[in-house]
Scaffold this active site. Structure first.
Site, PDB file in Angstrom:
ATOM      1  N   HIS A  86       0.817  -1.218   0.000  1.00 46.32           N
ATOM      2  CA  HIS A  86       0.000   0.000   0.000  1.00 46.32           C
ATOM      3  C   HIS A  86       0.847   1.263   0.000  1.00 46.32           C
ATOM      4  CE1 HIS A  86       0.096   0.032   4.573  1.00 46.32           C
ATOM      5  NE2 HIS A  86       0.051   1.332   4.375  1.00 46.32           N
ATOM      6  N   ASP A 222       1.002  -7.674   2.524  1.00 48.33           N
ATOM      7  CA  ASP A 222       1.120  -6.256   2.162  1.00 48.33           C
ATOM      8  C   ASP A 222       2.592  -5.845   1.995  1.00 48.33           C
ATOM      9  OD1 ASP A 222       0.824  -3.552   1.825  1.00 48.33           O
ATOM     10  OD2 ASP A 222      -0.563  -3.276   3.492  1.00 48.33           O
ATOM     11  N   SER A 642       4.015   2.311   8.385  1.00 55.27           N
ATOM     12  CA  SER A 642       3.792   1.313   7.354  1.00 55.27           C
ATOM     13  C   SER A 642       5.095   1.066   6.627  1.00 55.27           C
ATOM     14  CB  SER A 642       2.748   1.794   6.354  1.00 55.27           C
ATOM     15  OG  SER A 642       1.481   1.463   6.829  1.00 55.27           O
TER      16      SER A 642
END
Ligand code: ARG
Ligand code: GLU
Length: 766
Positions: A86, A222, A642
Site C-alpha cells: 500500500h 502487504d 507502514s
C-alpha cells in the site's frame, strides 16, 4: 500506615507511571539512557549501540523514509528495499493499464534492466541525530512572549544551520519535540532514484482490502520491493540509466525462524503524528464532535465511489488508490472512537489530571484555560474539518479549484513570474489527477456532500453559491465548468497565457462556487479558528512541560512527528471482547478459508491455491508445516510506520509492519497495552511469495537468510562477540546442535527446538 494512605500511594504510583512496556516511540539516540535495560529485560540481545550508532554501522543505516510518508528497509547489499504494497500502491498503479495491470496481476522484474523508475519517489536515510535544544531555545525564558519566542527560535535555527558542518549530499532538518520544549536536528541523505522491483497481485498484497483493513485476524501479504540506485560513487544521483544499485551501510538479514508468543520485537520507522499528551477536553471533542462528522462525510462519499467501482472495471482502476486512502481513515476514526470508549480514555485522562493538579498547582489553571479554549474553538473546528474534507479531499473538482485558486493568487500577487513557477508544479499534478478522474462519479459526490454540508453546518458558514437546489447546481457546475474536463483545462494551462487562464478561471462556474465557499470559510471560521488554536498550542507547551516536571520518575517519549523512532514490544494476542481471545499468528490456511472466487476483496490467485494444496512451501513453513502470514505485537505504531521492519532480538528482519487492530487505533491518543496491537506480515510469507509464488528466486539469492533461533547468531559484530548462544546465555551451557549450516554450538534452552532438526535431516545424521 493506614490502609487509605497505602491505597492512595499505590494509586498514585499506578497513574504516575502510565507508560507500559510496549508504549512509546523512542528517539534512537536516547535508547541507551532510557530504554536499553528494559529492552534487554524483555529479551533483546542487542545493545542500544547496535540499533543506533554514529560511529559504526547500525540497524538505523538500513532504515529509509519512503517518499516521506512510509518506512522502508534495505534487505540486500544491492540496495533492495522492502516496504508495503500500500506504500508503493500509486507507483504500481501508475505503471499499470487495463491491459498490463500490475495491480491485478503483480509485477516482477526479472533483472535490473526491467526495474521501473518512479520520478519523485525518494528514500531518505538518517545519518545522525543531534540534541540542539539548548542552541535553539537560547535567549528564551518563561517571560518571553509567544511572538518573541517564535522569532528567536527561527533566528536560532537559521544560525545553527549556518554553523553545522555537513558532508556532500547531507541535509539537515531541525524539528520541535514535546510541543517545542525540545529540538533535535536530523542529518539526512536522500536517494532519488528508487525503482519498482516486484509487487504481488492485489489478491495477495491487498487481500481482504477494506473489509479486513484495520482488523484481525488478517491475511494480507502487504509488501512490495523497490531498489535504490546511486551514482558511480554510491552517492545520491537523479535517475540515469547509468546509475547502479546502491551499496548500503547495513542491510537487514532475514530470519527464517519465525516468531512465537512472547518473542521480543522492535519496530523501527517514521511514525507520522500522535497526540498522547492532550487534556481530556480535547479528546472528548475528537470523540463526540469531530470524529463523527468526518466519518459521516466519508460514509457518503465512499458509498457513491464504491458503487461506481463495482459497476465498472475502468472506474475501479481509476479510483482504487483514492478509495483506499479515503476508506482507510474513515475506518480508522470509527475504530479510534470505539477504542477510546472501550478503554475509558476520558476517565483515565480525568484521573491523570487530578493527580497532576495535586502535584503541580499551575496545571489547574492550564486545564481551566483548555476548557475555555476548546469550547470556543469547537464550532470553528467543525467547520474546518467539514470544509477541508468536502472541498479539499472528497469533491475533486473543488480540490482542483482550490489549487487553481492558489495559481490565480500567485498571478495577482507576483505577476507572470509567480504564476509560471507554480504552474510548472501544478500541471504535472493535475495530469496525474485527471488520469484517474471521472466527472460523473465526482458529480454524484458533489451532490451528496453539498447537501450534507448544508444540513449539518450552521447557516452562517454556508455561502450563497451553494444555497438552493443542489441538483440544479450540480448540473450547472459539471456541465459548465472546464474543471470537469481535464483535457480541456490542461490544454489551456499548457497553451494559454497566464492572463487567459486567470480570466477563464474567474469566469468558470465551478471555480466561482469554490471561491465564494472559501471566502465565507476564511472570513467566518478559519481566522477565528487559528486565533484560538495559537493559544491552545502555546498552552499545550506549558502543559507538556508541567506533565514532565510533575512526574520526574516517568520516562516521556515525544509525540510522533515523522522522525525516526524505535518502538518495542512482544508478540502478543489480545482480547477484543469479553470471552474472545485472538491468537497472534495467522496462516495460509486462513487465506484459503476466506477465499471467495472472483470477489472484489477475497479472490485468491490459482497459483497460491495450488501451492497450498501441494504443500509446496520450501523452507518457509513453520515447524508444524504451515505457511505463516501475519502476526501481532504490542509495538506502539502509527501511520507512517507502514513498511517499518519488525526486528527480532538479534537484529534480523522477522516481519513488515502494515497496520494496527481496529480496537487499538486509539493508540494515537491513548495507548493501552490491553488492546493496542500492530499487525505485521511474517517475513517468511514474503519470502514464500517471492520465491514460490512469483518464481523470483534471483531476489531471494540477494538476501541474507538466517536461523538465529538455531544458534546462528548473526550480524552486528558486537552481538556476535557477546552472545555465543542464541538466547545470550553463557557459552559453558552450550551444546552441539544441528542447523542448516552444519553442527554449531548452541545452548541447552535451544535444544527444545530440536524438532526443527527434522527439517535438516542431513546435518542431523552426524
Ligand atoms: N490501515 C493501513 C494503514 O493505515 C493500511 C491501509 C491500506 N489498505 C487499505 N485497504 N486502504 O495505512
Ligand atoms: N497502515 C499505516 C500506514 O500507512 C500503518 C498502520 C497504522 O496507522 O498503524 O502507515
Amino acid at each position: 500506615m493506614n490502609r487509605n494512605i497505602i491505597l492512595s500511594l499505590l494509586f498514585s504510583i499506578a497513574i504516575a507511571l502510565p507508560t507500559f512496556a510496549g508504549e512509546g516511540m523512542w528517539l534512537p539516540l536516547l535508547l541507551k539512557a532510557l530504554n536499553e535495560e528494559e529492552m534487554q529485560s524483555m529479551g533483546m540481545k542487542m545493545s542500544a549501540e547496535d540499533i543506533y550508532s554514529v560511529n559504526q554501522g547500525s540497524l538505523k543505516d538500513a532504515i529509509a523514509h519512503f517518499g516521506g510518508f512510509c518506512t522502508s528497509e534495505v534487505i540486500s547489499d544491492q540496495g533492495l528495499l522492502l516496504t508495503n504494497h500500500h506504500c508503493g500502491y500509486s507507483e504500481i498503479q501508475s505503471h499499470s493499464t487495463l491491459d498490463k495491470n500490475y495491480l491485478k496481476d503483480g509485477f516482477w522484474a526479472s533483472n535490473l534492466s526491467e526495474e521501473l523508475a518512479n520520478p519523485g519517489l525518494f528514500a531518505r536515510f538518517i545519518d545522525r541525530i543531534i540534541d540542539v535544544s539548548e542552541d535553539v531555545l537560547a535567549g528564551t525564558d518563561a517571560a518571553t512572549t509567544d511572538a518573541e519566542r517564535d522569532a528567536i527560535i527561527a533566528k536560532n535555527i537559521d544560525a545553527l544551520k549556518g554553523t553545522m558542518v555537513l558532508k556532500a549530499y547531507e541535509e539537515v532538518q531541525i524539528k520541535p519535540f514535546f510541543n517545542t520544549n525540545q529540538y533535535f536536528a536530523f542529518v539526512t541523505v536522500t536517494y532519488n532514484d528508487v525503482r519498482l522491483v516486484g509487487a504481488p497481485p492485489e489478491s495477495i498484497g491487498k487481500f481482504g482490502a477494506d473489509t479486513d483493513n484495520w482488523e484481525w485476524p488478517r491475511h494480507t501479504g502487504d509488501f512490495a520491493l523497490f531498489r535504490i540506485y546511486a551514482g558511480q560513487d554510491n552517492m545520491p544521483a537523479d535517475y540515469s540509466a547509468e546509475n547502479k544499485p546502491y551499496t548500503p551501510k547495513h542491510s537487514l538479514p532475514i530470519s527464517l525462524d519465525g516468531v512465537e508468543e512472547g518473542d521480543f520485537t522492535l519496530v523501527f520507522g517514521f511514525p507520522g503524528r500522535t497526540k498522547q499528551y492532550l487534556p481530556g477536553v480535547a479528546v472528548e471533542q475528537t470523540l463526540n464532535v469531530l470524529n463523527p462528522a468526518k466519518i459521516e462525510i466519508r460514509d457518503n462519499a465512499l458509498g457513491i465511489v464504491g458503487k461506481a467501482m463495482r459497476e465498472d472495471p475502468n472506474i475501479k482502476l481509476k479510483y482504487a488508490s483514492k478509495f483506499a486512502s479515503i476508506a482507510n481513515y474513515w475506518k480508522k476514526w470509527i475504530g479510534e472512537s470505539l477504542g477510546l470508549e472501550k478503554t475509558n480514555a476520558l476517565d483515565k485522562k480525568a484521573k491523570f489530571e487530578a493527580e497532576l493538579v495535586q502535584r503541580s498547582p499551575a496545571a489547574k489553571t492550564y486545564l481551566e484555560e483548555f476548557d475555555t479554549y476548546y469550547k470556543a474553538i469547537e464550532p470553528y473546528a467543525l467547520v474546518k474539518d467539514y470544509f477541508s474534507e468536502v472541498t479539499g479531499r472528497n469533491i475533486e473538482l473543488m480540490r482542483v479549484a482550490s489549487i487553481s485558486k492558489r495559481l490565480v493568487d500567485r498571478y495577482d500577487n507576483n505577476g507572470e513570474e509567480g504564476y509560471k513557477g507554480y504552474a510548472g508544479r501544478v500541471i504535472p499534478f493535475f495530469e496525474g489527477l485527471y488520469k484517474n478522474y471521472d466527472a460523473s462519479v465526482d458529480k454524484a459526490v458533489f451532490t451528496s456532500l453539498v447537501e450534507l454540508y448544508k444540513n449539518n453546518i450552521d447557516a452562517k458558514y454556508v455561502p450563497k453559491a451553494i444555497q438552493g437546489n443542489v441538483n440544479g447546481l450540480a448540473d450547472k457546475v459539471y456541465n459548465g465548468s472546464m474543471l470537469a474536463n481535464g483535457e480541456k483545462y490542461i490544454k489551456l494551462l499548457k497553451e494559454g497565457s497566464p492572463a487567459d487562464v486567470v480570466k477563464a478561471l474567474n469566469a468558470d462556474p465551478g471555480f466561482q462556487v469554490y471561491n465564494e465557499w472559501a471566502e465565507v470559510y476564511h472570513q467566518e471560521a478559519a481566522v477565528q479558528y487559528s486565533g484560538i488554536n495559537t493559544k491552545i498550542d502555546s498552552l499545550q507547551r506549558l502543559y507538556m512541560k508541567a506533565q514532565m516536571d510533575a512526574f520526574p520518575e516517568k520516562k516521556f517519549y515525544p509525540d510522533a512527528n515523522s522522525t525516526l523512532r524505535v518502538t518495542y514490544g512482544q508478540v502478543n494476542g489480545y482480547e477484543p471482547k469479553d470471552g474472545v481471545w485472538y491468537e497472534p499468528v495467522t496462516t495460509l490456511g486462513g487465506v484459503i478459508a476466506k477465499y471467495i472466487p472472483n470477489d472484489y476483496e477475497f479472490d485468491v490467485h490459482p497459483k497460491l491455491v495450488e501451492l497450498y494444496n501441494d504443500k509446496d512451501f520450501g523452507e518457509y513453513a513453520t515447524q508444524d508445516g504451515k505457511i505463516p502470514v501475519c502476526f501481532l505485537g504490542s509495538n506502539h505504531t502509527t501511520g507512517g510506520n507502514s513498511g517499518s521492519p519488525a526486528i527480532d532480538a538479534y537484529g534480523n528482519l522477522i516481519g513488515l509492519n502494515f497496520d494496527r487492530v481496529w480496537e487499538g487505533t486509539m493508540s494515537d491518543i491513548n495507548y493501552d497495552k490491553s488492546i493496542c496491537r500492530n499487525i505485521m506480515v511474517d517475513a517468511r510469507y514474503i519470502l514464500f511469495v517471492v520465491d514460490k509464488f512469483a518464481g523470483a528466486g534471483h531476489l531471494i539469492e540477494e538476501m541474507n537468510l538466517v536461523h538465529p533461533k538455531l544458534g546462528q547468531v548473526n550480524l552486528m559484530p558486537t552481538v556476535g562477540e557477546k552472545a555465543c548462544c542464541a538466547d545470550g546465555s553463557d557459552c559453558s551451557k552450550c551444546e552441539t546442535m544441528c542447523t542448516p549450516e552444519g553442527l554449531v554450538k548452541s545452548c541447552k534452552k535451544c535444544m527444545k527446538k530440536q524438532k526443527q532438526c527434522k527439517k535438516h535431516k542431513d546435518c542431523c545424521k552426524s
